[in-house]
Design an enzyme around this catalytic site. Structure first.
Site, short mmCIF file in Angstrom:
data_model
loop_
_atom_site.label_atom_id
_atom_site.label_comp_id
_atom_site.label_asym_id
_atom_site.label_seq_id
_atom_site.Cartn_x
_atom_site.Cartn_y
_atom_site.Cartn_z
N GLU A 5 -5.41 7.81 19.90
CA GLU A 5 -5.96 6.57 19.63
C GLU A 5 -7.23 6.73 18.65
O GLU A 5 -8.26 6.22 18.80
CB GLU A 5 -6.42 5.64 20.86
N GLU A 31 -11.49 6.30 10.55
CA GLU A 31 -11.81 7.31 11.52
C GLU A 31 -11.05 8.64 11.49
O GLU A 31 -11.16 9.42 12.25
CB GLU A 31 -11.69 6.82 12.89
#
Length: 491
Positions: free
Chosen positions: A400, A409
């Site tokens: 995730e 990210e």
């Protein structure tokens, strides 16, 4: 099956919650405080809007001792004198009225609409007032519709710009008999509309003789209530003091009750509405427990992960020694989702939970000690996925790492490196995701970024759950990543 990085909304049904209170006030035209408060209570209203222009500029024909400070705050909104152009004497009176309203601790002060001739001077006086009175909340009264349907919005936008988009300057929007187009009405979603004035003159009468609003006016009212506005009933100045308005109030409350209660997803998201947050950097920083806790409260994401993992395990059920690797295990929600998925798919699975955060590893080890289902098949590995070499490959790689903009990210970079963990034909969850771009109009977000005082903050990325904003065009795909990537198409 295809395992996408897009999660569907899931709605949870529970007993109907008590709807939030809808605050409705009454616009008053004289300074008799006691009688106006009596009218307010007698018509089941919450507050009054009272003029501040008493004789000799001593508002309310009395002192602030008539009510307690808390009562002023909860029951009275001030109305500044009407004027067309500000001269030095008028600005002095204007300042006196605002200062006295702040002295009384009034929650808001309603200003008259600007005129084309005096708009610049008026905006200057308002900005000076905002800077000199740090507690003043100013509402600029604006009609929803004028001769040109978008003129009101343009005037407000220009006035707000002249006031440097100050966050204590809001709109008090007044419903008009004629309404602009739905596209113009939608623009006000992005503006700080704190109050909607509903004149009694725009009500119609139904077959029972009850005052009601047209469906078009009801739609505008619902939009404003959805975005946190309160209401103000504005009677005709010539109405007798004993004119009843209970039926008007009852209708407004009935329209407000037609709004749908918040879903579980909306309740989860609402604390984050319209707040600028810096994107997380989990590869560089170790996340805190509070951040993990927010992730784990998501009512949708892990259910969707569980479904995707179940489908992947069913597709790979013939593989010997079925193994799932969770990269970036955090405090274990994906490990739990994997075990639940394996139970649903009726397969035995070995789970490798890889985590580089030493603090999160303490929680994982505690889970392993106390959960029998983990002890049977979960192996914890404290390592960075960029440097870890497993003893054997996995059938399913679960992560995730997606940021709010897909790649912010470093999900593509990390998963491109981690795909070496997969067996031939192995499945990555997510396997594909696309970032989209769209132009957005959001007054609060622009003001918050501007308030940092440096242009770099207006050119920075933020994570925001946009609520009071308007998308000006459909989102367009920007770039897409697939996992595992192929040598001919490396991310």
């Amino acid at each position: 099956a295809e395992y996408m990085g897009h999660f569907l909304s899931v709605y949870f049904f529970s007993p109907m919650p008590e709807p939030p209170h809808i605050y409705i006030g009454l616009e008053c035209y004289d300074h008799t405080l006691d009688s106006n408060l009596d009218r307010c209570g007698g018509n089941d209203l919450d507050y009054i809007a009272l003029p501040l222009d008493g004789p000799d500029f001593e508002p309310f024909l009395g002192t602030d001792k008539i009510l307690l400070t808390s009562e002023w705050y909860h029951t009275v909104v001030g109305k500044v004198s009407g004027f067309h152009e500000l001269g030095s004497e008028q600005e002095k009176v204007f300042s006196q009225e605002i200062t006295y309203a702040c002295h009384l601790n009034l929650p808001a002060i309603m200003l008259p609409p600007p005129t084309p001739q005096g708009q610049v001077a008026y905006a200057g006086a308002v900005l000076r007032t905002l800077l000199q009175c740090p507690g003043a909340q100013l509402w600029l009264r604006m009609p929803l519709m004028e001769e040109n349907e978008d003129n009101t919005w343009k005037v407000w936008n220009q006035f707000h710009t002249l006031c440097n988009h100050h966050n204590r300057l809001s709109v008090c929007l007044e419903l008009t008999a004629d309404l602009p187009s739905p596209a113009i009405v939608a623009r006000w979603k992005a503006a700080p509309v704190r109050c909607l004035i509903v004149p009694t003159s725009i009500f119609m009468t139904d077959i029972h003789g009850t005052p009601v609003l047209s469906l078009a006016h009801q739609k505008v009212l619902k939009q404003c209530l959805t975005y946190g506005s309160q209401l103000m009933l504005s009677p005709d100045p010539s109405d007798p003091p004993d004119t009843p308005y209970k039926k008007h109030v009852k209708h407004l409350l009935a329209v407000g009750r037609q709004l749908h209660p918040q879903t579980a997803l909306q309740k989860f998201e609402s604390p984050y509405y319209d707040h600028l947050q810096s994107p997380l950097q989990p590869l560089m920083d170790h996340l805190e427990a509070a951040t993990y806790e927010v992730f784990e409260k998501d009512p949708t994401k892990y259910l969707q992960y569980q479904k995707a993992i179940r489908h992947a395990l069913e597709d790979r059920s013939t593989s010997p020694n079925l193994q799932v690797m969770v990269v970036g295990a955090g405090r274990g929600p994906l490990v739990t989702a994997t075990l639940n998925a394996a139970k649903e798919a009726k397969v035995e699975v070995k789970v490798i939970a890889l985590e580089k955060n030493p603090n999160a590893m303490i929680t994982l080890r505690n889970q392993l000690r106390h959960r029998a289902d983990w002890q049977q098949c979960v192996t914890l590995v404290h390592a960075d996925m960029r440097h870890y070499t497993p003893e054997e490959g996995c059938d399913v790689l679960v992560s995730e790492l997606l940021g709010s903009f897909g790649d912010n990210e470093l999900s593509p970079e990390c998963l491109d490196g981690a795909q070496r963990f997969l067996k031939a034909g192995g499945i990555s969850i997510p396997c594909k995701y696309t970032s989209h771009l769209a132009p957005l109009m959001a007054t609060k977000l622009h003001a918050d970024a501007s308030n940092f005082g440096d242009m770099k903050y207006l050119e920075s990325n933020y994570v925001v759950r946009v609520h009071a904003g308007l998308s000006l065009a459909p989102p367009q795909p920007c770039f897409t990543f697939e996992h595992p990537s192929h040598p001919t198409r490396f991310n």
